[in-house]
Design an enzyme around this catalytic site. Structure first.
Site, mmCIF file in Angstrom:
data_model
loop_
_atom_site.group_PDB
_atom_site.id
_atom_site.type_symbol
_atom_site.label_atom_id
_atom_site.label_comp_id
_atom_site.label_asym_id
_atom_site.label_seq_id
_atom_site.Cartn_x
_atom_site.Cartn_y
_atom_site.Cartn_z
ATOM 1 N N CYS A 1 57.718 30.472 32.886
ATOM 2 C CA CYS A 1 56.647 30.195 33.849
ATOM 3 C C CYS A 1 56.017 28.836 33.537
ATOM 4 O O CYS A 1 56.255 28.241 32.483
ATOM 5 C CB CYS A 1 55.585 31.298 33.825
ATOM 6 S SG CYS A 1 54.401 31.195 32.473
ATOM 7 N N ASP B 1 41.081 56.597 53.715
ATOM 8 C CA ASP B 1 41.264 57.832 52.957
ATOM 9 C C ASP B 1 40.123 58.041 51.977
ATOM 10 O O ASP B 1 39.346 57.123 51.704
ATOM 11 C CB ASP B 1 42.577 57.774 52.167
ATOM 12 C CG ASP B 1 42.560 56.663 51.105
ATOM 13 O OD1 ASP B 1 41.933 55.612 51.366
ATOM 14 O OD2 ASP B 1 43.173 56.836 50.035
ATOM 15 N N ASP C 1 44.231 47.016 52.001
ATOM 16 C CA ASP C 1 44.006 48.438 51.735
ATOM 17 C C ASP C 1 42.992 48.981 52.742
ATOM 18 O O ASP C 1 42.517 48.252 53.619
ATOM 19 C CB ASP C 1 43.581 48.643 50.276
ATOM 20 C CG ASP C 1 42.240 48.006 49.973
ATOM 21 O OD1 ASP C 1 41.603 47.444 50.890
ATOM 22 O OD2 ASP C 1 41.817 48.054 48.809
ATOM 23 N N HIS D 1 50.858 33.275 33.977
ATOM 24 C CA HIS D 1 51.839 33.930 33.115
ATOM 25 C C HIS D 1 51.971 35.418 33.423
ATOM 26 O O HIS D 1 53.081 35.942 33.585
ATOM 27 C CB HIS D 1 51.506 33.745 31.630
ATOM 28 C CG HIS D 1 52.424 34.552 30.770
ATOM 29 N ND1 HIS D 1 53.691 34.139 30.456
ATOM 30 C CD2 HIS D 1 52.295 35.797 30.244
ATOM 31 C CE1 HIS D 1 54.302 35.081 29.761
ATOM 32 N NE2 HIS D 1 53.470 36.097 29.610
#
Lengths: 377, 377
Positions: A307, A147, A93, A336
């Site tokens: 899972c 930003d 990011d 999970h």
């Protein structure tokens, strides 16, 4: 171009789109959910475990890595992929959101942002140029333009000034970008909860021809219907041959609703954060495994899940581990929840392929036990 | 009998013995090191990871499981193996050591020990009979007779009374044992640092024909040469057709010296505990990866190691994770330290097989950088 979006088909029932993003580190099937590895690690998980549960891309946070261990160190290590032993795609990011939510004494000017580190109080700054160079050093496949994410609620006039500045910053990021051939820089549409500002932001940014577009400043406390309205105003203005990324969204209902509105990529700390509190996403809805009623429940977290945690451990054992502050409990709940969302997106893609995402949404919401489209997270 | 000790050969250079312990859940090659899984989990590790690094048996703590989640719950789950998803051998300790080191307001009588839980202050008691029944419920392959581990230093007369009581308790454990055909009950030789008391304890206990014998109350603060003297006084009195277990010992030098003195089994929290502080056992000695000098060291923790951590991650990355309080850092240091000790014991066995354990010790100590035979842990 560093990446390429391949459109496969649109769902005839909803308009949601199925596609692929081709990156220097492999292909991402979209719509997709990206687990968050803030500090160059998805909390508690090994890269192999992330691959086993089906993660195709992870996100890491520029602000955190800039502070610790520093982007120069990561560059010296051969880049973020090598540093953390993850050979699939990574998105970093911009650092913007964290500067505004975590740092102290921040001061915003046209040049950039001055702030104090939340770790040690050091005076630091990030500008569109330096945030871009930090991300060039980290070397992710996809990077984000620096930003400002305005708070919610905020005055119209403030959001307008901020959104216009974010567009000017995006252009500076594009200019500063040193590795456009192997790193794709995405722009971030802002505009708060104001349709006209969102539109203007989208028009300004798409005129600059970024390889992908994100929508930021959503899921910041507003009601979900407002977020969906903003998506409906914004997505149609984004180019159909580029990926669209809705930032910070990870509740199951919003992933489905976002996909229906044309979003390709999502990320959120939600599944990993709630896992560390013993809260699980299951096919029957939210389950808090710490609760006493699971003390001698020897069934799996989710009977419909395959899972690693659900195949091998009981609710009683996982509850014991969490009550006893054992790391392995957090590993199991994290596996999970990440599996749940990654698998949910695989199901969403299958439903798009078969033109039945609307039906899938209705069935999922009914099983998940939601009033309307809220998931309880 | 639940277990059987198979003698393979003695090292001609040192007298150390190579063997196998056959248990209901498989074979243990001896001498062996047992990782500690106090609360039904080896901190941070999955069972698969323990198998990958070569662990053949783990130890779990009766006192902790008695308090939380309770032995009845574990029995209801189908026993400890099933509860924690570990299908190889397990040893449970007697609870004695923890009652004396962790609980509060304890009161010892001939009957047993009354104490308060260190978790919630509940008044509880353990007796030879109840400690045995708790272990029967847990269902480990090897269980330990309830003992008192006297402090060091302690008055001769106190140690004498305590050791005699431990022998009387051992006989009561043998009587109370409900599953002798699938769980082997070991007795614990006590006697502090007094050779005559150790001898008497060994004679008393061996007269009762347990399937294995442990030496307890060592590595409790005494100088190592004193521990080795006690081993030299005790081991020759133990039957050669039964396994010999030195409790609570896990420093690399003591594992080698103990093997040379005829010990077959060891356990200790040392490798996992120091791992969580960022301290590593390496072929060049102790390494504290938190130290600033490793900040940009892109080499592995130990260049001679082929564990998962050393094959895939740098000192710089692991230091970053530990500084940033990331769970995955503790997983990597834990994997490394456990691999180091499990692999050390594989090397010890190979050296016994080839009649060169004395040479191996000298070379190891030189590389490990120890003054004399102290390992710095």
């Amino acid at each position: 171009m560093a990446i390429r979006y391949e459109f496969i088909k649109a769902c005839k029932q909803t308009g949601a789109r199925l596609g692929r993003v081709h990156t220097p580190h492999g292909v991402i099937d979209t719509p997709t959910f990206m687990p968050v590895g803030t500090q160059a690690t998805v909390k508690g998980m090994s890269p192999e475990e992330l691959k086993t549960l089906g993660a195709q891309i992870i996100l890491s946070n520029t602000y955190h890595l800039f502070l610790r261990p520093g982007h120069e160190l990561v560059e010296q290590a051969g880049g973020l992929h090598k540093f953390m032993n993850w050979d699939r795609p990574i998105l970093t990011d911009s650092g913007g959101f964290q500067v505004f939510s975590l740092s102290e004494m921040r001061k915003i000017t046209e040049e950039g942002v001055q702030f104090r580190s939340h770790i040690n109080g050091d005076r630091l700054s990030l500008t569109p140029e330096s945030a871009t160079h930090v991300q060039n050093a980290l070397g992710a496949d996809i990077m984000m333009a620096f930003d400002e994410c305005p708070p919610y609620p905020a005055e119209y006039e403030y959001v307008k000034q901020s959104t216009q500045r974010t567009s000017r910053w995006a252009e500076r990021c594009l200019q500063a970008h040193r590795r456009p051939h192997d790193q794709a820089l995405f722009a971030i549409v802002q505009g708060g909860m104001h349709a006209d500002l969102r539109k203007q932001s989208a028009l300004d940014l798409t005129s600059l021809d970024f390889p992908g577009y994100a929508m930021g400043g959503l899921s910041v406390g507003e009601p979900k219907h407002m977020m969906y309205e903003m998506l409906e105003e914004t997505v149609p203005l984004l180019p159909s041959d580029k990926p669209r990324y809705l930032m910070g969204v990870g509740s199951p209902d919003a992933l489905i609703e976002g996909s229906i509105r044309g979003v390709d990529m999502f990320d959120c700390v939600l599944p990993t954060r709630i896992a560390r509190n013993g809260a699980l996403m299951t096919s029957q809805g939210r389950l808090v495994v710490r609760n006493a009623k699971y003390a001698s429940d020897f069934g799996p977290l989710d009977p419909e899940c395959d899972c690693y945690a659900c195949r091998n451990y009981s609710r009683a054992y996982i509850r014991h581990l969490i009550k006893a502050d054992e790391m392995f409990g957090l590993r199991l709940t994290t596996v999970h929840n990440l599996h749940f969302l990654v698998n949910l997106m695989a199901n969403v893609r299958e439903a798009i392929r078969e033109d039945r995402l609307g039906d899938f949404r209705d069935q999922f919401f009914e099983a998940y036990g939601m009033a309307g489209n809220e998931s309880g997270f």
